[in-house]
Design a protein around this motif. Structure first.
Motif, PDB file in Angstrom:
ATOM      1  N   THR A  88      42.786  18.457  58.632  1.00 11.63           N
ATOM      2  CA  THR A  88      41.911  17.060  58.505  1.00 11.63           C
ATOM      3  C   THR A  88      42.614  16.184  58.191  1.00 11.63           C
ATOM      4  OG1 THR A  88      41.128  18.232  56.255  1.00 11.63           O
ATOM      5  CG2 THR A  88      41.634  15.672  55.828  1.00 11.63           C
ATOM      6  N   ASN A 111      35.240  17.182  51.477  1.00 11.48           N
ATOM      7  CA  ASN A 111      35.040  18.883  50.526  1.00 11.48           C
ATOM      8  C   ASN A 111      33.852  18.874  50.662  1.00 11.48           C
ATOM      9  OD1 ASN A 111      37.491  17.925  49.171  1.00 11.48           O
ATOM     10  ND2 ASN A 111      36.150  16.570  47.520  1.00 11.48           N
ATOM     11  N   ARG A 135      35.936  10.699  51.525  1.00 13.71           N
ATOM     12  CA  ARG A 135      36.329  12.720  50.354  1.00 13.71           C
ATOM     13  C   ARG A 135      35.239  13.409  50.086  1.00 13.71           C
ATOM     14  NH1 ARG A 135      39.420   8.799  45.827  1.00 13.71           N
ATOM     15  NH2 ARG A 135      41.086   8.736  46.977  1.00 13.71           N
ATOM     16  N   ASP A 145      34.164  23.236  52.074  1.00 20.08           N
ATOM     17  CA  ASP A 145      32.966  24.095  51.268  1.00 20.08           C
ATOM     18  C   ASP A 145      32.314  24.624  51.283  1.00 20.08           C
ATOM     19  OD1 ASP A 145      34.513  23.238  48.388  1.00 20.08           O
ATOM     20  OD2 ASP A 145      32.794  22.257  48.295  1.00 20.08           O
TER      21      ASP A 145
END
Lengths: 89, 173
Positions: free
Chosen positions: B123, B63, B59, B67
Protein backbone atom coordinates in the motif's frame (compact mmCIF):
# COMPACT_ATOMS: atom_id res chain seq x y z
CA UNK A 1 27.15 -3.93 -5.49
CA UNK A 2 25.01 -1.91 -3.10
CA UNK A 3 25.21 1.11 -5.37
CA UNK A 4 24.03 -1.00 -8.30
CA UNK A 5 21.03 -2.23 -6.29
CA UNK A 6 20.11 1.34 -5.40
CA UNK A 7 20.19 2.43 -9.01
CA UNK A 8 18.00 -0.52 -9.99
CA UNK A 9 15.59 0.30 -7.19
CA UNK A 10 15.24 3.90 -8.38
CA UNK A 11 14.72 2.71 -11.97
CA UNK A 12 12.01 0.33 -10.85
CA UNK A 13 10.25 2.98 -8.83
CA UNK A 14 10.41 5.37 -11.76
CA UNK A 15 8.77 2.65 -13.84
CA UNK A 16 5.97 2.52 -11.29
CA UNK A 17 5.58 6.28 -11.45
CA UNK A 18 5.18 5.99 -15.22
CA UNK A 19 2.27 3.57 -15.04
CA UNK A 20 -0.40 5.22 -17.17
CA UNK A 21 -3.56 6.51 -15.52
CA UNK A 22 -6.56 4.70 -16.98
CA UNK A 23 -10.20 5.71 -17.21
CA UNK A 24 -12.86 3.16 -16.31
CA UNK A 25 -15.03 2.16 -19.25
CA UNK A 26 -18.09 4.37 -19.77
CA UNK A 27 -20.51 1.54 -18.98
CA UNK A 28 -19.35 1.43 -15.37
CA UNK A 29 -21.10 4.63 -14.27
CA UNK A 30 -24.64 3.57 -15.30
CA UNK A 31 -24.01 0.16 -13.71
CA UNK A 32 -23.02 1.77 -10.41
CA UNK A 33 -25.94 4.25 -10.50
CA UNK A 34 -28.32 1.37 -11.17
CA UNK A 35 -26.89 -0.56 -8.20
CA UNK A 36 -27.28 2.51 -5.98
CA UNK A 37 -30.94 2.91 -7.07
CA UNK A 38 -31.50 -0.79 -6.47
CA UNK A 39 -30.00 -0.39 -3.02
CA UNK A 40 -32.44 2.44 -2.20
CA UNK A 41 -35.37 0.27 -3.37
CA UNK A 42 -34.13 -2.74 -1.42
CA UNK A 43 -33.73 -0.66 1.74
CA UNK A 44 -37.24 0.77 1.28
CA UNK A 45 -38.76 -2.68 0.67
CA UNK A 46 -36.96 -4.21 3.66
CA UNK A 47 -38.35 -1.37 5.82
CA UNK A 48 -41.80 -2.12 4.38
CA UNK A 49 -41.42 -5.81 5.31
CA UNK A 50 -40.22 -4.88 8.81
CA UNK A 51 -43.14 -2.49 9.36
CA UNK A 52 -45.68 -5.04 8.07
CA UNK A 53 -44.17 -7.70 10.34
CA UNK A 54 -44.26 -5.29 13.28
CA UNK A 55 -47.92 -4.45 12.47
CA UNK A 56 -48.88 -8.13 12.37
CA UNK A 57 -47.04 -8.72 15.64
CA UNK A 58 -48.92 -5.85 17.33
CA UNK A 59 -52.28 -7.13 16.00
CA UNK A 60 -51.62 -10.67 17.23
CA UNK A 61 -50.48 -9.30 20.59
CA UNK A 62 -53.56 -7.11 20.89
CA UNK A 63 -55.97 -9.93 20.02
CA UNK A 64 -54.17 -12.28 22.42
CA UNK A 65 -54.38 -9.65 25.16
CA UNK A 66 -58.06 -9.00 24.53
CA UNK A 67 -58.87 -12.74 24.53
CA UNK A 68 -57.11 -13.11 27.91
CA UNK A 69 -59.01 -10.12 29.22
CA UNK A 70 -62.30 -11.63 28.00
CA UNK A 71 -61.43 -14.93 29.64
CA UNK A 72 -60.67 -13.15 32.93
CA UNK A 73 -63.90 -11.21 32.74
CA UNK A 74 -65.92 -14.36 32.16
CA UNK A 75 -64.17 -16.09 35.11
CA UNK A 76 -64.94 -13.08 37.31
CA UNK A 77 -68.60 -13.29 36.27
CA UNK A 78 -68.70 -17.01 37.12
CA UNK A 79 -67.28 -16.28 40.57
CA UNK A 80 -69.86 -13.60 41.09
CA UNK A 81 -72.64 -15.98 40.02
CA UNK A 82 -71.21 -18.70 42.27
CA UNK A 83 -71.01 -16.33 45.18
CA UNK A 84 -74.46 -15.10 44.44
CA UNK A 85 -75.59 -18.72 44.37
CA UNK A 86 -74.08 -19.26 47.81
CA UNK A 87 -75.78 -16.20 49.14
CA UNK A 88 -79.14 -17.43 47.91
CA UNK A 89 -78.53 -20.86 49.36
CA UNK B 1 -28.41 11.02 -5.60
CA UNK B 2 -26.90 14.10 -7.31
CA UNK B 3 -24.29 14.39 -4.56
CA UNK B 4 -23.39 10.76 -5.10
CA UNK B 5 -23.03 11.32 -8.84
CA UNK B 6 -20.73 14.28 -8.17
CA UNK B 7 -18.58 12.12 -5.89
CA UNK B 8 -18.45 9.46 -8.59
CA UNK B 9 -17.40 11.99 -11.23
CA UNK B 10 -14.71 13.42 -8.96
CA UNK B 11 -13.17 10.16 -7.77
CA UNK B 12 -13.95 7.36 -10.23
CA UNK B 13 -10.56 7.53 -11.94
CA UNK B 14 -8.71 7.63 -8.65
CA UNK B 15 -10.62 4.61 -7.30
CA UNK B 16 -10.25 2.66 -10.53
CA UNK B 17 -6.49 3.27 -10.79
CA UNK B 18 -5.79 2.35 -7.17
CA UNK B 19 -7.78 -0.86 -7.62
CA UNK B 20 -6.04 -1.56 -10.93
CA UNK B 21 -2.61 -1.19 -9.34
CA UNK B 22 -3.58 -3.61 -6.59
CA UNK B 23 -5.06 -6.36 -8.78
CA UNK B 24 -3.62 -5.61 -12.26
CA UNK B 25 -6.77 -6.89 -14.00
CA UNK B 26 -9.42 -4.70 -15.65
CA UNK B 27 -12.41 -6.87 -14.67
CA UNK B 28 -11.30 -7.13 -11.04
CA UNK B 29 -10.60 -3.40 -10.85
CA UNK B 30 -14.10 -2.67 -12.19
CA UNK B 31 -15.63 -4.99 -9.63
CA UNK B 32 -13.72 -3.26 -6.84
CA UNK B 33 -14.72 0.19 -8.18
CA UNK B 34 -18.37 -0.82 -8.14
CA UNK B 35 -18.02 -2.17 -4.61
CA UNK B 36 -16.25 1.01 -3.43
CA UNK B 37 -18.95 3.34 -4.76
CA UNK B 38 -21.74 1.25 -3.26
CA UNK B 39 -19.96 1.50 0.10
CA UNK B 40 -19.54 5.26 -0.39
CA UNK B 41 -23.25 5.52 -1.24
CA UNK B 42 -24.29 3.59 1.88
CA UNK B 43 -21.86 5.30 4.27
CA UNK B 44 -21.85 8.90 3.03
CA UNK B 45 -24.43 9.86 5.69
CA UNK B 46 -21.99 8.71 8.40
CA UNK B 47 -19.00 10.58 6.94
CA UNK B 48 -17.90 12.70 9.90
CA UNK B 49 -15.56 15.09 8.09
CA UNK B 50 -12.63 14.27 10.40
CA UNK B 51 -10.59 13.59 7.25
CA UNK B 52 -11.04 14.98 3.75
CA UNK B 53 -13.48 13.23 1.45
CA UNK B 54 -10.57 12.21 -0.77
CA UNK B 55 -8.75 10.54 2.16
CA UNK B 56 -11.98 8.77 3.15
CA UNK B 57 -12.54 7.46 -0.40
CA UNK B 58 -8.90 6.35 -0.59
CA UNK B 59 -9.31 4.34 2.64
CA UNK B 60 -12.46 2.64 1.38
CA UNK B 61 -10.71 1.80 -1.90
CA UNK B 62 -7.63 0.36 -0.21
CA UNK B 63 -9.75 -1.76 2.14
CA UNK B 64 -11.98 -2.97 -0.70
CA UNK B 65 -8.94 -3.91 -2.82
CA UNK B 66 -7.27 -5.78 0.04
CA UNK B 67 -10.55 -7.56 0.87
CA UNK B 68 -10.90 -8.57 -2.76
CA UNK B 69 -7.39 -10.04 -2.82
CA UNK B 70 -7.98 -11.84 0.51
CA UNK B 71 -11.20 -13.37 -0.84
CA UNK B 72 -9.35 -14.51 -3.94
CA UNK B 73 -6.79 -16.25 -1.76
CA UNK B 74 -9.48 -18.10 0.18
CA UNK B 75 -10.17 -21.01 -2.13
CA UNK B 76 -12.14 -24.02 -0.92
CA UNK B 77 -9.87 -26.61 0.76
CA UNK B 78 -10.13 -29.18 -2.02
CA UNK B 79 -9.16 -26.60 -4.62
CA UNK B 80 -6.16 -25.46 -2.63
CA UNK B 81 -4.89 -29.04 -2.75
CA UNK B 82 -4.61 -28.81 -6.51
CA UNK B 83 -3.70 -25.14 -7.00
CA UNK B 84 -0.45 -23.99 -5.56
CA UNK B 85 -1.12 -20.46 -6.76
CA UNK B 86 -3.14 -18.64 -4.14
CA UNK B 87 -4.28 -15.13 -4.98
CA UNK B 88 -2.01 -12.84 -6.96
CA UNK B 89 1.29 -14.16 -5.66
CA UNK B 90 2.23 -16.25 -8.64
CA UNK B 91 0.29 -14.59 -11.44
CA UNK B 92 2.49 -15.01 -14.49
CA UNK B 93 1.11 -12.46 -16.90
CA UNK B 94 0.10 -9.10 -15.50
CA UNK B 95 -2.86 -7.65 -17.43
CA UNK B 96 -2.46 -4.05 -16.34
CA UNK B 97 -3.62 -1.82 -19.21
CA UNK B 98 -1.52 1.10 -18.02
CA UNK B 99 1.90 -0.43 -18.50
CA UNK B 100 4.26 0.56 -21.29
CA UNK B 101 4.21 -2.39 -23.68
CA UNK B 102 7.89 -2.18 -24.60
CA UNK B 103 8.68 -2.74 -20.95
CA UNK B 104 6.08 -5.42 -20.31
CA UNK B 105 8.58 -7.91 -18.92
CA UNK B 106 10.06 -5.37 -16.52
CA UNK B 107 6.55 -4.45 -15.36
CA UNK B 108 5.59 -8.10 -14.97
CA UNK B 109 8.55 -8.67 -12.66
CA UNK B 110 7.80 -5.45 -10.84
CA UNK B 111 4.16 -6.23 -10.10
CA UNK B 112 4.92 -9.86 -9.27
CA UNK B 113 7.44 -8.65 -6.68
CA UNK B 114 4.88 -6.13 -5.39
CA UNK B 115 2.27 -8.85 -5.01
CA UNK B 116 4.61 -10.72 -2.68
CA UNK B 117 4.85 -7.81 -0.25
CA UNK B 118 2.81 -7.61 2.96
CA UNK B 119 -0.36 -5.52 2.54
CA UNK B 120 0.88 -2.37 4.26
CA UNK B 121 4.17 -2.36 2.40
CA UNK B 122 2.43 -2.77 -0.93
CA UNK B 123 0.00 0.00 0.00
CA UNK B 124 2.71 2.49 0.92
CA UNK B 125 4.56 1.91 -2.36
CA UNK B 126 1.38 2.29 -4.37
CA UNK B 127 0.36 5.49 -2.61
CA UNK B 128 3.75 7.16 -2.86
CA UNK B 129 4.83 5.93 -6.26
CA UNK B 130 1.89 5.14 -8.52
CA UNK B 131 -0.47 7.63 -6.89
CA UNK B 132 2.30 10.19 -6.39
CA UNK B 133 0.98 11.30 -3.00
CA UNK B 134 3.06 13.21 -0.47
CA UNK B 135 4.26 11.60 2.76
CA UNK B 136 1.69 13.68 4.66
CA UNK B 137 -1.22 12.60 2.44
CA UNK B 138 -0.22 8.92 2.49
CA UNK B 139 0.27 9.07 6.28
CA UNK B 140 -3.24 10.52 6.72
CA UNK B 141 -4.73 7.75 4.58
CA UNK B 142 -2.86 4.99 6.42
CA UNK B 143 -3.49 6.61 9.80
CA UNK B 144 0.22 6.82 10.59
CA UNK B 145 2.61 9.54 11.71
CA UNK B 146 4.88 10.89 8.96
CA UNK B 147 7.98 9.30 10.51
CA UNK B 148 6.28 5.92 10.84
CA UNK B 149 5.22 6.09 7.20
CA UNK B 150 8.74 6.95 6.09
CA UNK B 151 10.17 3.96 7.94
CA UNK B 152 7.43 1.70 6.55
CA UNK B 153 8.36 2.91 3.06
CA UNK B 154 12.01 2.22 3.74
CA UNK B 155 11.25 -1.34 4.87
CA UNK B 156 8.93 -1.79 1.89
CA UNK B 157 11.70 -0.79 -0.54
CA UNK B 158 14.15 -3.24 1.05
CA UNK B 159 11.65 -6.09 0.93
CA UNK B 160 10.63 -5.14 -2.59
CA UNK B 161 14.23 -5.33 -3.75
CA UNK B 162 14.62 -8.79 -2.19
CA UNK B 163 11.42 -10.06 -3.77
CA UNK B 164 12.39 -8.61 -7.12
CA UNK B 165 15.74 -10.36 -6.92
CA UNK B 166 14.01 -13.64 -5.97
CA UNK B 167 11.71 -13.16 -8.92
CA UNK B 168 14.66 -12.78 -11.26
CA UNK B 169 16.46 -15.80 -9.77
CA UNK B 170 13.35 -17.98 -10.16
CA UNK B 171 12.98 -16.92 -13.78
CA UNK B 172 16.69 -17.45 -14.31
CA UNK B 173 17.17 -13.93 -15.69
Amino acid sequence: MKKESNIKMEDMLVLLEHTKRMRPQSGLKPRIMKSAHKNIEETASSWRVISIAAGIFVLIGASFYSSIQQQRNSQDTKVVFFNQGNIYE
Amino acid sequence: MNDFENIYDAYNEMVYNVALNYVQQIEDAEEITQDVFLKVFKRIKNFDGKSTLKTWVYRITINASLDFIRKKKRRPIFQSLFYEDRGLKNVVDIKHPGIILEQKEAYNALFRAMNRLPERQKTVILLLKTEGLSIKEAAAIMNLKNKALESLFHRAKQKFLKEHQKEKDEKGV
